[in-house]
Design an enzyme around this catalytic site. Structure first.
Site, PDB file in Angstrom:
ATOM      1  N   LYS A 131      -8.999  46.251   5.631  1.00  0.00           N
ATOM      2  CA  LYS A 131     -10.022  46.350   4.582  1.00  0.00           C
ATOM      3  C   LYS A 131      -9.662  45.432   3.413  1.00  0.00           C
ATOM      4  O   LYS A 131      -8.520  45.412   2.961  1.00  0.00           O
ATOM      5  CB  LYS A 131     -10.100  47.803   4.121  1.00  0.00           C
ATOM      6  CG  LYS A 131     -11.140  48.112   3.066  1.00  0.00           C
ATOM      7  CD  LYS A 131     -11.072  49.603   2.739  1.00  0.00           C
ATOM      8  CE  LYS A 131     -12.105  50.024   1.724  1.00  0.00           C
ATOM      9  NZ  LYS A 131     -12.033  51.478   1.452  1.00  0.00           N
ATOM     10  N   SER A 206     -16.531  53.204   2.105  1.00  0.00           N
ATOM     11  CA  SER A 206     -16.400  51.806   1.735  1.00  0.00           C
ATOM     12  C   SER A 206     -15.677  50.953   2.784  1.00  0.00           C
ATOM     13  O   SER A 206     -15.680  49.722   2.691  1.00  0.00           O
ATOM     14  CB  SER A 206     -15.638  51.698   0.406  1.00  0.00           C
ATOM     15  OG  SER A 206     -14.358  52.297   0.503  1.00  0.00           O
ATOM     16  N   SER A 230     -14.521  57.466   2.876  1.00  0.00           N
ATOM     17  CA  SER A 230     -14.605  56.018   3.118  1.00  0.00           C
ATOM     18  C   SER A 230     -13.954  55.551   4.407  1.00  0.00           C
ATOM     19  O   SER A 230     -14.145  54.408   4.811  1.00  0.00           O
ATOM     20  CB  SER A 230     -13.995  55.253   1.934  1.00  0.00           C
ATOM     21  OG  SER A 230     -14.817  55.390   0.803  1.00  0.00           O
TER      22      SER A 230
END
Length: 532
Positions: A131, A206, A230
């Site tokens: 990420k 996210s 997330s």
């Protein structure tokens, strides 16, 4: 006007604003959105892409497969599919190929047995994606914030360093929502990510770029973070596995934004992957010294576990109703556990789950044990220390001139409104403590709780703006500090992933991970996109 009524009106106004913005977004998609020849990604044809990280590492260690061939197969897949899903936002292919050649050279020179090599490098040569919010040396680390677009990581986040030391080879970094605070992964630097099962649908946030990258077979293991779901929402929407560990087990160091106040307790870094057998070895590596807090070596016998289930939150007016196909999938799991495992599965009604959003907001706005206040979201949005005006940003957004996304602007506008006064804080804090006590006592050290991952399957782009509170189905377990594994359960009749959350008591991660492996065997786990 009574304070509770005032708060309810404010929340309904927020939903109304989101609904209007969502209609604008959907109209933009209909008339000006990207057009694709197909609504799904292409199916996988390369066999190497259909092996778990554990299996790949074993083949590489045993010199049955060259590491460079594995890495090249993944690079080819990325080049073919990533233009559709926009999951990986920055490649490091040349570095990855050099590292793969180094692995092959190392194995050619050393004749250590497989057991020795596995202990040293459990993920030797395995493709990894990270990420973008995490530091990966030489890669951007903006978290989708335009004023950080030139920020390049000079070092690795703790978990990234540990996975690299275990032999994993990073292929690139993946997309996220702006400042990791929304459940659609879109920002003004990298654009929007698309669901590999239907490009018209969201990937979650996210860690959404990570979720769709793994689901599209562009990577096999990945790193995500989770403060309100997330890891688990992207894992659910994209039909893969994701684990939110018990708090304090895995280091959060080396990511942006940095949690502060009580948020430090509830932000968790964890593994995301296509195959359940990779979860436990990934967690062992990522936890480092924190692994001592867990019981991953304990053998789990599912028939001896106590199972509990709940099909919805009890009817909060803030949340969507749970889709019938998700309830049906959950009931199939319950029936399977009862008939095939012989397990005791009890239906429960936890009344305070109805206030999941309020409890999450309360806990996220609390001071930490050190007395520090959480960082204000509007301050994170500031331009190199220069404060921004959320209202002015909204006007600029309407004119197409803002560098921020509408969810970020909306949160900045409503940040103060979403904070509770001392009376309400005490009320919802008491609810959190009561619910935590009830769940911990119910689960003990031998119980798991089955709960919906989200009220709906992956919605279409922009729709989350009309349903801003649905994340509370995952966020509640951050507030409660419990470990959760998100497990895929096949596809619905429209070809979108189904799934379920498996929750355990504090530091009983081994229970949820064991259930995840069983559910994979029983319900098929990840389904390759493009074959529906």
């Amino acid at each position: 006007m009574a304070p509770l009524l005032t708060a309810r009106i404010q929340l309904l106004l927020l939903q109304a604003m989101g609904f209007l913005i969502g209609l604008v977004g959907q109209a933009a998609r209909a008339f000006g959105g990207p057009k694709f020849d197909s609504m799904t990604t292409r199916p996988v044809t390369e066999p190497l892409l259909l092996l778990s990280g554990v299996q790949l590492a074993k083949l590489i260690r045993q010199r049955k497969v060259k590491c460079i061939d594995v890495i090249q197969a993944y690079i080819n897949r990325i080049m073919d599919v990533n233009p559709l899903i926009n999951g990986i936002v920055k490649y490091r292919f040349e570095e990855a190929k050099k590292e793969a050649h180094a692995v092959d050279t190392k194995l050619a020179e050393k004749q250590e047995d497989d057991a020795t090599l596995e202990k040293k490098w459990p993920f030797l040569g395995v493709p990894l994606t990270v990420k973008e919010a995490f530091q990966l040396q030489g890669m951007p680390n903006s978290s989708g914030l335009v004023n950080r677009r030139n920020t390049i990581s000079q070092t690795d986040a703790t978990v990234v360093a540990l996975l690299k030391e275990a032999g994993a080879i990073p292929l690139g970094i993946t997309n996220c929502s702006e400042l990791c605070m929304w459940y659609e992964s879109s920002n003004k630097i990298y654009g929007r990510s698309n669901n590999p099962y239907d490009l018209r649908h969201i990937v979650g946030g996210s860690s959404g770029g990570e979720g769709c990258t793994l689901a599209a077979a562009c990577s096999v293991i990945g790193v995500g973070s989770d403060i309100g779901g997330s890891i688990r929402m992207p894992a659910f929407f994209n039909g893969i596995f994701g684990h939110k560990p018990s708090p304090g087990v895995v280091s959060n160091n080396g990511q942006f934004p940095v949690a502060r106040g009580a948020q430090e307790l509830f932000q968790c870094t964890g593994p995301m992957c296509r195959y359940a057998e990779d979860l436990t070895p990934m967690l062992r590596v990522m936890a480092g010294p924190g692994i001592q807090k867990l019981k991953l070596d304990e053998k789990v016998h599912l028939k001896d576990l106590k199972f509990y289930w709940m099909e919805h939150d009890g009817g909060s007016i803030l949340m969507s109703k749970v889709d019938q196909d998700l309830i049906l999938a959950q009931k199939k799991v319950v029936a399977h556990l009862e008939s095939m495992v012989g397990a005791s599965v009890q239906h429960v009604k936890l009344k305070q789950m109805k206030y999941s959003f309020q409890i999450w907001v309360t806990m996220m706005s609390a001071k930490g044990h050190d007395g520090k206040e959480p960082v204000k979201f509007v301050d994170l949005l500031s331009d190199h220390g220069k404060p921004i005006s959320p209202l002015w940003e909204l006007i600029k957004w309407c004119l197409g001139r803002s560098t921020h996304t509408i969810p970020a602007i909306g949160l900045a506008l409503l940040e103060e409104k979403l904070k509770y006064n001392s009376e309400k804080y005490k009320r919802f804090k008491a609810m959190e403590e009561s619910l935590h006590k009830e769940l911990v006592e119910m689960l003990g050290d031998d119980g798991v709780f089955l709960y919906p991952s989200h009220p709906t399957v992956a919605p279409q782009h922009h729709v989350p703006l009309t349903r801003p509170f649905n994340f509370a189905y995952t966020g509640i377990f951050n507030a409660l500090g419990l470990p959760v594994t998100q497990c895929p359960l096949g596809l619905n009749d429209k070809g979108l992933p189904l799934g379920i959350q498996v929750v355990a008591g504090p530091f009983n991660d081994h229970l949820t991970l064991a259930v995840a492996q069983y559910l994979e065997k029983s319900f098929g786990g990840w389904v390759c996109p493009g074959k529906f």
